[in-house]
Design a protein around this motif. Structure first.
Motif, PDB file in Angstrom:
ATOM      1  N   ASP A  57     -24.475  34.193  25.826  1.00 61.05           N
ATOM      2  CA  ASP A  57     -24.287  32.618  26.140  1.00 61.05           C
ATOM      3  C   ASP A  57     -25.456  32.616  27.660  1.00 61.05           C
ATOM      4  O   ASP A  57     -25.410  32.614  28.035  1.00 61.05           O
ATOM      5  CB  ASP A  57     -23.096  32.046  27.219  1.00 61.05           C
ATOM      6  CG  ASP A  57     -23.657  30.844  27.459  1.00 61.05           C
ATOM      7  OD1 ASP A  57     -24.036  30.037  27.217  1.00 61.05           O
ATOM      8  OD2 ASP A  57     -22.056  30.471  28.309  1.00 61.05           O
ATOM      9  N   VAL A  69     -23.555  25.583  28.462  1.00 63.17           N
ATOM     10  CA  VAL A  69     -23.945  26.266  27.993  1.00 63.17           C
ATOM     11  C   VAL A  69     -24.411  26.290  26.558  1.00 63.17           C
ATOM     12  O   VAL A  69     -24.953  25.476  26.249  1.00 63.17           O
ATOM     13  CB  VAL A  69     -22.275  26.998  27.709  1.00 63.17           C
ATOM     14  CG1 VAL A  69     -21.297  27.256  28.692  1.00 63.17           C
ATOM     15  CG2 VAL A  69     -21.331  25.421  27.067  1.00 63.17           C
ATOM     16  N   ASP A  70     -25.630  27.345  26.034  1.00 60.74           N
ATOM     17  CA  ASP A  70     -26.240  28.236  24.864  1.00 60.74           C
ATOM     18  C   ASP A  70     -25.197  29.393  24.791  1.00 60.74           C
ATOM     19  O   ASP A  70     -25.839  30.025  24.314  1.00 60.74           O
ATOM     20  CB  ASP A  70     -27.413  27.576  24.886  1.00 60.74           C
ATOM     21  CG  ASP A  70     -27.775  27.665  24.511  1.00 60.74           C
ATOM     22  OD1 ASP A  70     -27.781  28.059  23.051  1.00 60.74           O
ATOM     23  OD2 ASP A  70     -29.558  27.289  24.126  1.00 60.74           O
ATOM     24  N   TYR A  87     -23.530  27.389  19.347  1.00 58.26           N
ATOM     25  CA  TYR A  87     -22.913  25.527  19.926  1.00 58.26           C
ATOM     26  C   TYR A  87     -23.220  26.007  21.468  1.00 58.26           C
ATOM     27  O   TYR A  87     -23.782  26.407  22.237  1.00 58.26           O
ATOM     28  CB  TYR A  87     -20.909  25.715  20.091  1.00 58.26           C
ATOM     29  CG  TYR A  87     -20.455  26.438  20.706  1.00 58.26           C
ATOM     30  CD1 TYR A  87     -20.322  26.955  22.520  1.00 58.26           C
ATOM     31  CD2 TYR A  87     -20.192  27.697  19.788  1.00 58.26           C
ATOM     32  CE1 TYR A  87     -19.555  28.101  22.125  1.00 58.26           C
ATOM     33  CE2 TYR A  87     -19.457  29.159  20.635  1.00 58.26           C
ATOM     34  CZ  TYR A  87     -19.205  28.708  22.355  1.00 58.26           C
ATOM     35  OH  TYR A  87     -17.957  29.766  22.800  1.00 58.26           O
ATOM     36  N   GLN A  88     -23.598  24.078  21.325  1.00 54.77           N
ATOM     37  CA  GLN A  88     -24.112  24.337  22.699  1.00 54.77           C
ATOM     38  C   GLN A  88     -23.148  23.271  23.750  1.00 54.77           C
ATOM     39  O   GLN A  88     -21.933  22.285  22.761  1.00 54.77           O
ATOM     40  CB  GLN A  88     -25.214  23.271  22.567  1.00 54.77           C
ATOM     41  CG  GLN A  88     -26.095  24.302  22.188  1.00 54.77           C
ATOM     42  CD  GLN A  88     -26.446  24.106  20.930  1.00 54.77           C
ATOM     43  OE1 GLN A  88     -26.028  23.697  20.064  1.00 54.77           O
ATOM     44  NE2 GLN A  88     -26.286  25.928  20.932  1.00 54.77           N
ATOM     45  N   GLY A  89     -22.616  22.942  24.760  1.00 55.20           N
ATOM     46  CA  GLY A  89     -22.040  22.340  25.873  1.00 55.20           C
ATOM     47  C   GLY A  89     -21.944  22.369  27.780  1.00 55.20           C
ATOM     48  O   GLY A  89     -22.834  22.819  27.209  1.00 55.20           O
ATOM     49  N   SER A  90     -20.725  21.868  27.901  1.00 58.15           N
ATOM     50  CA  SER A  90     -21.088  21.742  29.256  1.00 58.15           C
ATOM     51  C   SER A  90     -19.984  21.771  30.314  1.00 58.15           C
ATOM     52  O   SER A  90     -18.721  22.338  29.240  1.00 58.15           O
ATOM     53  CB  SER A  90     -21.365  20.329  29.469  1.00 58.15           C
ATOM     54  OG  SER A  90     -20.905  19.271  29.571  1.00 58.15           O
ATOM     55  N   LEU A 114     -14.340  22.104  29.634  1.00 65.37           N
ATOM     56  CA  LEU A 114     -15.445  22.331  28.456  1.00 65.37           C
ATOM     57  C   LEU A 114     -15.397  22.575  27.428  1.00 65.37           C
ATOM     58  O   LEU A 114     -14.188  22.232  26.788  1.00 65.37           O
ATOM     59  CB  LEU A 114     -15.299  23.896  28.970  1.00 65.37           C
ATOM     60  CG  LEU A 114     -15.839  25.343  28.129  1.00 65.37           C
ATOM     61  CD1 LEU A 114     -16.982  24.578  28.660  1.00 65.37           C
ATOM     62  CD2 LEU A 114     -15.669  26.468  28.305  1.00 65.37           C
ATOM     63  N   ARG A 115     -16.890  21.333  26.630  1.00 63.21           N
ATOM     64  CA  ARG A 115     -16.974  20.411  25.818  1.00 63.21           C
ATOM     65  C   ARG A 115     -17.841  21.707  24.624  1.00 63.21           C
ATOM     66  O   ARG A 115     -19.297  21.403  25.929  1.00 63.21           O
ATOM     67  CB  ARG A 115     -17.042  19.199  25.377  1.00 63.21           C
ATOM     68  CG  ARG A 115     -15.626  18.560  26.687  1.00 63.21           C
ATOM     69  CD  ARG A 115     -13.898  18.941  26.009  1.00 63.21           C
ATOM     70  NE  ARG A 115     -13.200  18.052  26.148  1.00 63.21           N
ATOM     71  CZ  ARG A 115     -12.120  18.410  26.781  1.00 63.21           C
ATOM     72  NH1 ARG A 115     -12.412  20.360  26.801  1.00 63.21           N
ATOM     73  NH2 ARG A 115     -10.984  18.278  27.303  1.00 63.21           N
ATOM     74  N   THR A 116     -17.709  21.936  23.609  1.00 60.05           N
ATOM     75  CA  THR A 116     -18.737  21.912  23.171  1.00 60.05           C
ATOM     76  C   THR A 116     -18.606  21.318  21.259  1.00 60.05           C
ATOM     77  O   THR A 116     -17.901  20.730  21.382  1.00 60.05           O
ATOM     78  CB  THR A 116     -19.279  23.427  22.614  1.00 60.05           C
ATOM     79  OG1 THR A 116     -17.434  23.165  21.961  1.00 60.05           O
ATOM     80  CG2 THR A 116     -18.701  24.030  23.906  1.00 60.05           C
ATOM     81  N   ALA A 118     -20.768  22.662  18.088  1.00 58.07           N
ATOM     82  CA  ALA A 118     -20.908  24.002  16.907  1.00 58.07           C
ATOM     83  C   ALA A 118     -21.085  23.248  15.954  1.00 58.07           C
ATOM     84  O   ALA A 118     -21.457  22.372  15.473  1.00 58.07           O
ATOM     85  CB  ALA A 118     -19.191  24.731  17.351  1.00 58.07           C
ATOM     86  N   TYR A 148     -11.865  29.179  22.450  1.00 60.11           N
ATOM     87  CA  TYR A 148     -11.797  27.574  22.189  1.00 60.11           C
ATOM     88  C   TYR A 148     -11.112  27.190  21.409  1.00 60.11           C
ATOM     89  O   TYR A 148     -11.022  27.964  20.226  1.00 60.11           O
ATOM     90  CB  TYR A 148     -13.542  28.177  21.482  1.00 60.11           C
ATOM     91  CG  TYR A 148     -14.528  28.042  22.662  1.00 60.11           C
ATOM     92  CD1 TYR A 148     -14.938  27.044  23.090  1.00 60.11           C
ATOM     93  CD2 TYR A 148     -15.685  29.312  23.023  1.00 60.11           C
ATOM     94  CE1 TYR A 148     -16.199  26.887  24.614  1.00 60.11           C
ATOM     95  CE2 TYR A 148     -16.396  29.273  24.004  1.00 60.11           C
ATOM     96  CZ  TYR A 148     -16.281  28.532  24.356  1.00 60.11           C
ATOM     97  OH  TYR A 148     -17.825  28.245  25.751  1.00 60.11           O
TER      98      TYR A 148
END
Length: 153
Positions: A57, A69-70, A87-90, A114-116, A118, A148
């Protein structure tokens, strides 16, 4: 009004050795860290297997307190097919919760979000259905890493 239907795709559990985190430091866009993923597993109605070691990550903590996050991983299905997952998110929380998180404290699931989004890639025709799928996820902090819940939209 349009609505979005979703269906559970899988639960992805990652083993994350936080003590092996690499801290790049403060950059013009935020504090950059690289967090290795040493393995894990995934389970769903159509998709089961392990997470191979070697993923990571590429975390970015922005000045506004949001952590981006990446993540890039290699999945191996029970029938030995390799799938690339990115996946990317925050990760969002109040400033005091973010400070506790930075200190390595376990948080209550209700204290953060925490959401992503994908994407999957594979060369195997049996799993090609994953490549055009829109997938969103909700993550949870766990002692061994992150869990997740991924959903097909």
């Amino acid at each position: 009004m349009q609505t979005l239907q979703s269906a559970p795709l899988m639960v992805l559990k990652l083993n994350v050795p936080f003590t092996e985190m690499i801290d790049i430091g403060s950059t013009p866009v935020g504090r950059r860290r690289i967090v290795p993923v040493s393995g894990g597993q995934f389970n769903g109605a159509r998709l089961n297997g392990i997470v191979r070691p070697g993923g990571a990550d590429w975390v970015l903590n922005r000045a506004d307190g949001v952590m981006l996050v990446d993540v890039r991983l290699t999945l191996e299905t029970d029938d030995k097919v390799l799938i690339y997952l990115s996946y990317q998110g925050s990760f969002r929380a109040t400033p005091d919760v973010m400070l506790r998180f930075a200190r390595g404290e376990r948080l209550d699931d209700k204290e953060y979000q925490l959401r992503t989004v994908a994407r999957f890639e594979t060369g195997d025709a049996r799993y090609r259905w994953l490549t055009d799928m829109l997938v969103v996820g909700a993550g949870l902090q766990r002692a061994e890493g992150v869990e997740y819940h991924l959903f097909e939209i």
